[in-house]
Design a protein around this motif. Structure first.
Motif, PDB file in Angstrom:
ATOM      1  N   PRO A 136       0.839  -1.210   0.000  1.00 39.47           N
ATOM      2  CA  PRO A 136       0.000   0.000   0.000  1.00 39.47           C
ATOM      3  C   PRO A 136       0.872   1.259   0.000  1.00 39.47           C
ATOM      4  O   PRO A 136       1.688   1.438   0.913  1.00 39.47           O
ATOM      5  CB  PRO A 136      -0.779  -0.119   1.321  1.00 39.47           C
ATOM      6  CG  PRO A 136      -0.753  -1.566   1.664  1.00 39.47           C
ATOM      7  CD  PRO A 136       0.552  -2.086   1.157  1.00 39.47           C
ATOM      8  N   PRO A 137       0.749   2.099  -0.995  1.00 35.71           N
ATOM      9  CA  PRO A 137       1.548   3.327  -0.997  1.00 35.71           C
ATOM     10  C   PRO A 137       1.045   4.302   0.055  1.00 35.71           C
ATOM     11  O   PRO A 137      -0.153   4.347   0.366  1.00 35.71           O
ATOM     12  CB  PRO A 137       1.335   3.878  -2.407  1.00 35.71           C
ATOM     13  CG  PRO A 137       0.014   3.322  -2.834  1.00 35.71           C
ATOM     14  CD  PRO A 137      -0.102   1.974  -2.190  1.00 35.71           C
ATOM     15  N   ALA A 138       1.983   5.096   0.616  1.00 39.00           N
ATOM     16  CA  ALA A 138       1.593   6.065   1.644  1.00 39.00           C
ATOM     17  C   ALA A 138       0.653   7.122   1.078  1.00 39.00           C
ATOM     18  O   ALA A 138      -0.251   7.606   1.765  1.00 39.00           O
ATOM     19  CB  ALA A 138       2.835   6.715   2.252  1.00 39.00           C
ATOM     20  N   ASP A 139       0.859   7.461  -0.196  1.00 42.51           N
ATOM     21  CA  ASP A 139      -0.015   8.426  -0.878  1.00 42.51           C
ATOM     22  C   ASP A 139      -0.917   7.642  -1.823  1.00 42.51           C
ATOM     23  O   ASP A 139      -0.457   7.089  -2.834  1.00 42.51           O
ATOM     24  CB  ASP A 139       0.835   9.439  -1.652  1.00 42.51           C
ATOM     25  CG  ASP A 139      -0.012  10.489  -2.359  1.00 42.51           C
ATOM     26  OD1 ASP A 139      -1.256  10.404  -2.286  1.00 42.51           O
ATOM     27  OD2 ASP A 139       0.577  11.394  -2.982  1.00 42.51           O
ATOM     28  N   LEU A 140      -2.207   7.593  -1.518  1.00 42.09           N
ATOM     29  CA  LEU A 140      -3.128   6.782  -2.311  1.00 42.09           C
ATOM     30  C   LEU A 140      -3.298   7.299  -3.732  1.00 42.09           C
ATOM     31  O   LEU A 140      -3.797   6.571  -4.604  1.00 42.09           O
ATOM     32  CB  LEU A 140      -4.483   6.680  -1.610  1.00 42.09           C
ATOM     33  CG  LEU A 140      -4.474   5.919  -0.272  1.00 42.09           C
ATOM     34  CD1 LEU A 140      -5.884   5.843   0.302  1.00 42.09           C
ATOM     35  CD2 LEU A 140      -3.885   4.521  -0.441  1.00 42.09           C
ATOM     36  N   GLN A 141      -2.879   8.525  -4.025  1.00 41.82           N
ATOM     37  CA  GLN A 141      -2.900   9.044  -5.396  1.00 41.82           C
ATOM     38  C   GLN A 141      -2.055   8.159  -6.301  1.00 41.82           C
ATOM     39  O   GLN A 141      -2.314   8.058  -7.507  1.00 41.82           O
ATOM     40  CB  GLN A 141      -2.377  10.483  -5.426  1.00 41.82           C
ATOM     41  CG  GLN A 141      -2.163  11.059  -6.829  1.00 41.82           C
ATOM     42  CD  GLN A 141      -3.427  11.143  -7.660  1.00 41.82           C
ATOM     43  OE1 GLN A 141      -4.506  11.395  -7.111  1.00 41.82           O
ATOM     44  NE2 GLN A 141      -3.322  10.921  -8.978  1.00 41.82           N
ATOM     45  N   THR A 142      -1.051   7.497  -5.724  1.00 44.13           N
ATOM     46  CA  THR A 142      -0.179   6.611  -6.499  1.00 44.13           C
ATOM     47  C   THR A 142      -0.973   5.524  -7.198  1.00 44.13           C
ATOM     48  O   THR A 142      -0.607   5.069  -8.288  1.00 44.13           O
ATOM     49  CB  THR A 142       0.883   5.987  -5.573  1.00 44.13           C
ATOM     50  OG1 THR A 142       1.595   7.039  -4.905  1.00 44.13           O
ATOM     51  CG2 THR A 142       1.860   5.130  -6.347  1.00 44.13           C
ATOM     52  N   ILE A 143      -2.068   5.064  -6.594  1.00 47.33           N
ATOM     53  CA  ILE A 143      -2.904   4.025  -7.208  1.00 47.33           C
ATOM     54  C   ILE A 143      -3.506   4.550  -8.508  1.00 47.33           C
ATOM     55  O   ILE A 143      -3.520   3.838  -9.531  1.00 47.33           O
ATOM     56  CB  ILE A 143      -3.973   3.568  -6.216  1.00 47.33           C
ATOM     57  CG1 ILE A 143      -3.308   2.824  -5.049  1.00 47.33           C
ATOM     58  CG2 ILE A 143      -5.019   2.687  -6.899  1.00 47.33           C
ATOM     59  CD1 ILE A 143      -4.248   2.486  -3.902  1.00 47.33           C
ATOM     60  N   THR A 144      -3.978   5.784  -8.501  1.00 51.36           N
ATOM     61  CA  THR A 144      -4.479   6.390  -9.738  1.00 51.36           C
ATOM     62  C   THR A 144      -3.363   6.551 -10.756  1.00 51.36           C
ATOM     63  O   THR A 144      -3.565   6.335 -11.962  1.00 51.36           O
ATOM     64  CB  THR A 144      -5.124   7.751  -9.436  1.00 51.36           C
ATOM     65  OG1 THR A 144      -6.272   7.547  -8.598  1.00 51.36           O
ATOM     66  CG2 THR A 144      -5.559   8.458 -10.715  1.00 51.36           C
ATOM     67  N   ASP A 145      -2.162   6.917 -10.297  1.00 50.42           N
ATOM     68  CA  ASP A 145      -1.026   7.058 -11.206  1.00 50.42           C
ATOM     69  C   ASP A 145      -0.739   5.749 -11.940  1.00 50.42           C
ATOM     70  O   ASP A 145      -0.437   5.755 -13.140  1.00 50.42           O
ATOM     71  CB  ASP A 145       0.225   7.492 -10.438  1.00 50.42           C
ATOM     72  CG  ASP A 145       0.091   8.881  -9.817  1.00 50.42           C
ATOM     73  OD1 ASP A 145      -0.799   9.644 -10.252  1.00 50.42           O
ATOM     74  OD2 ASP A 145       0.878   9.183  -8.898  1.00 50.42           O
ATOM     75  N   LEU A 146      -0.833   4.632 -11.238  1.00 55.45           N
ATOM     76  CA  LEU A 146      -0.592   3.327 -11.866  1.00 55.45           C
ATOM     77  C   LEU A 146      -1.663   3.019 -12.914  1.00 55.45           C
ATOM     78  O   LEU A 146      -1.361   2.494 -13.988  1.00 55.45           O
ATOM     79  CB  LEU A 146      -0.567   2.234 -10.799  1.00 55.45           C
ATOM     80  CG  LEU A 146       0.671   2.221  -9.887  1.00 55.45           C
ATOM     81  CD1 LEU A 146       0.425   1.374  -8.645  1.00 55.45           C
ATOM     82  CD2 LEU A 146       1.888   1.704 -10.651  1.00 55.45           C
ATOM     83  N   TYR A 147      -2.907   3.352 -12.591  1.00 56.61           N
ATOM     84  CA  TYR A 147      -3.980   3.131 -13.564  1.00 56.61           C
ATOM     85  C   TYR A 147      -3.785   4.013 -14.790  1.00 56.61           C
ATOM     86  O   TYR A 147      -3.909   3.558 -15.935  1.00 56.61           O
ATOM     87  CB  TYR A 147      -5.339   3.404 -12.919  1.00 56.61           C
ATOM     88  CG  TYR A 147      -6.502   3.103 -13.833  1.00 56.61           C
ATOM     89  CD1 TYR A 147      -7.022   1.818 -13.914  1.00 56.61           C
ATOM     90  CD2 TYR A 147      -7.075   4.101 -14.635  1.00 56.61           C
ATOM     91  CE1 TYR A 147      -8.086   1.531 -14.764  1.00 56.61           C
ATOM     92  CE2 TYR A 147      -8.133   3.820 -15.481  1.00 56.61           C
ATOM     93  CZ  TYR A 147      -8.633   2.536 -15.545  1.00 56.61           C
ATOM     94  OH  TYR A 147      -9.668   2.251 -16.397  1.00 56.61           O
ATOM     95  N   GLU A 148      -3.473   5.282 -14.574  1.00 59.20           N
ATOM     96  CA  GLU A 148      -3.298   6.204 -15.702  1.00 59.20           C
ATOM     97  C   GLU A 148      -2.081   5.849 -16.542  1.00 59.20           C
ATOM     98  O   GLU A 148      -2.038   6.164 -17.738  1.00 59.20           O
ATOM     99  CB  GLU A 148      -3.209   7.637 -15.177  1.00 59.20           C
ATOM    100  CG  GLU A 148      -4.541   8.146 -14.623  1.00 59.20           C
ATOM    101  CD  GLU A 148      -4.472   9.559 -14.091  1.00 59.20           C
ATOM    102  OE1 GLU A 148      -3.335  10.087 -13.929  1.00 59.20           O
ATOM    103  OE2 GLU A 148      -5.550  10.150 -13.838  1.00 59.20           O
ATOM    104  N   ALA A 149      -1.108   5.147 -15.950  1.00 59.74           N
ATOM    105  CA  ALA A 149       0.046   4.687 -16.727  1.00 59.74           C
ATOM    106  C   ALA A 149      -0.340   3.574 -17.693  1.00 59.74           C
ATOM    107  O   ALA A 149       0.356   3.345 -18.687  1.00 59.74           O
ATOM    108  CB  ALA A 149       1.145   4.203 -15.783  1.00 59.74           C
ATOM    109  N   GLY A 150      -1.451   2.865 -17.393  1.00 64.66           N
ATOM    110  CA  GLY A 150      -1.917   1.821 -18.298  1.00 64.66           C
ATOM    111  C   GLY A 150      -2.187   0.483 -17.651  1.00 64.66           C
ATOM    112  O   GLY A 150      -2.658  -0.443 -18.314  1.00 64.66           O
ATOM    113  N   ALA A 151      -1.891   0.322 -16.347  1.00 63.48           N
ATOM    114  CA  ALA A 151      -2.228  -0.923 -15.662  1.00 63.48           C
ATOM    115  C   ALA A 151      -3.745  -1.056 -15.543  1.00 63.48           C
ATOM    116  O   ALA A 151      -4.453  -0.058 -15.382  1.00 63.48           O
ATOM    117  CB  ALA A 151      -1.597  -0.950 -14.275  1.00 63.48           C
ATOM    118  N   ARG A 152      -4.245  -2.276 -15.633  1.00 64.74           N
ATOM    119  CA  ARG A 152      -5.687  -2.480 -15.555  1.00 64.74           C
ATOM    120  C   ARG A 152      -6.113  -3.416 -14.425  1.00 64.74           C
ATOM    121  O   ARG A 152      -7.298  -3.628 -14.203  1.00 64.74           O
ATOM    122  CB  ARG A 152      -6.210  -2.995 -16.912  1.00 64.74           C
ATOM    123  CG  ARG A 152      -6.221  -1.898 -17.977  1.00 64.74           C
ATOM    124  CD  ARG A 152      -7.150  -0.759 -17.577  1.00 64.74           C
ATOM    125  NE  ARG A 152      -7.119   0.408 -18.448  1.00 64.74           N
ATOM    126  CZ  ARG A 152      -6.409   1.513 -18.227  1.00 64.74           C
ATOM    127  NH1 ARG A 152      -5.654   1.600 -17.131  1.00 64.74           N
ATOM    128  NH2 ARG A 152      -6.452   2.526 -19.057  1.00 64.74           N
TER     129      ARG A 152
END
Length: 358
Positions: A202-218
């Motif tokens: 779990p990243p300390a900053d939950l925005q990182t989860i959106t960053d991974l999705y926007e990078a192209g992970a599904r």
């Protein structure tokens, strides 16, 4: 002796997960961050990672699974060595050291093969992430460019359908997710249609989860291994300092971003957890929209659990019971691993859940 029903198939799939099989497996995995020392086969057409054990009563012969020389009625065949294993980068790094075939159609890589928790006092007792690095089977850090190069070759030459990308934990607040996102972007630029799962703490900053999705992970895996804090403190002394509430917050955010049943977590059977508690934890995850990927603990060389604690694999009856109950809960919730776009649950090779319909 012929086994033809789903119950028989599940019983046998669980049995070979513990006792292994005798098979020549061109695709196999030794060491690493998760279940390993396995040969990759197709069990009744499903991707499966099974321990290779020359003392097992199970033998694969001409596409059939034999038990003590008798045909079980189940089809098992080894996965063929992929063509991309014969290639290397311009600097001479073998593609096989950058990414490996898992199952028949899944490409997998650990983008950073070191972990801040690998000192013995901190280490997860089931993990051998740095052992494959020490043996020369892989390299410490895979760059986005080299991973994209291997992914394109595996897609073109071997028809891979999805990719799994994990990482050792870093000191940063992102816990390694930022490098994962860079790698995802590079792969999607090279192979736009390839479905990718990322895995991290779990990243300390939950925005990182959106960053991974926007990078192209599904799809995303945020792996807890146990929902029991006593088990976590013993088996994962460093990782257990990340509270379960941080995991719950990350899972909920991941479900919001990636969608229901596109988020998963490992639950390991055989670490001393009460089976009823394990199933209850799995139900909590399912209620959140998170797929609990139930996998047996396996004794693996290079892990503290094996080399120091001498922990055996779980009893077959316990693994069968937990797998069956969790699969029934998944079916009731309309969640199947095969519905995930990429990742461990979509592949299913390390678990018997897909055999049980979950």
């Amino acid at each position: 002796m012929t086994i033809t029903n789903n119950g028989g198939a599940l019983s046998t799939r669980v049995d070979i997960a513990i006792r292994g099989i005798r098979v020549a497996a061109p695709v196999h995995r030794e060491g690493g961050a998760g279940p390993s020392d396995d040969g990759h086969v197709l069990f009744q057409g499903m991707q499966s990672a099974i321990p290779v054990n020359q003392d097992s009563p199970y033998l694969v012969d001409d596409g059939k699974l034999l038990l003590d020389g008798e045909d079980t009625g189940l089809e098992v065949s080894p996965v063929s060595r992929p063509a991309f294993y014969d290639l290397a980068t311009a600097d001479g790094t073998p593609y096989e050291q950058i990414a490996r075939l898992h199952g028949a159609k899944v490409l997998a890589t650990t983008v950073v093969q070191t972990c801040i928790r690998y000192a013995e006092i901190e280490r997860c007792r089931f993990c051998s992430i740095e052992e494959s690095l020490a043996s020369g089977a892989t390299i410490a850090v895979k760059t986005p460019a080299m991973i994209a190069e291997v992914a394109e070759a595996a897609w073109r030459l071997d028809g891979i359908e999805q990719m799994v990308m994990t990482t050792g934990t870093s000191n940063g607040r992102d816990r390694g997710a930022t490098h994962l996102a860079r790698c995802v972007r590079a792969i999607k630029a090279a192979v736009p249609d390839l479905m990718i799962q990322v895995q991290c703490e779990p990243p300390a900053d939950l925005q990182t989860i959106t960053d991974l999705y926007e990078a192209g992970a599904r799809s995303i895996g945020i792996h807890v291994e146990s929902m029991d804090d006593d088990v976590r403190r013993h088996w994962m002394p460093g990782k257990s300092r990340v509270p379960l509430d941080e995991y719950r917050a990350a899972w909920r955010e991941a479900v919001r971003v990636f969608g229901r049943n596109q988020v998963s977590t490992y639950l390991l059977v055989g670490m001393g957890e009460d089976p009823d508690q394990l199933v209850a934890g799995a139900q909590e995850l399912i209620d959140m929209g998170v797929y609990p990927f139930v996998v047996p603990f396996r004794p693996i060389r290079g892990t503290l659990a094996t080399d120091v604690d001498r922990v055996p694999a779980p009893p077959r009856s316990v693994l069968h019971d937990v797998t069956l109950r969790v699969s029934q809960a998944l079916i009731a919730a309309g969640m199947r691993g095969s519905d995930q776009k990429a990742g461990c649950a979509a592949c299913g090779a390390c678990s018997a859940l897909q055999t049980a319909g979950g």
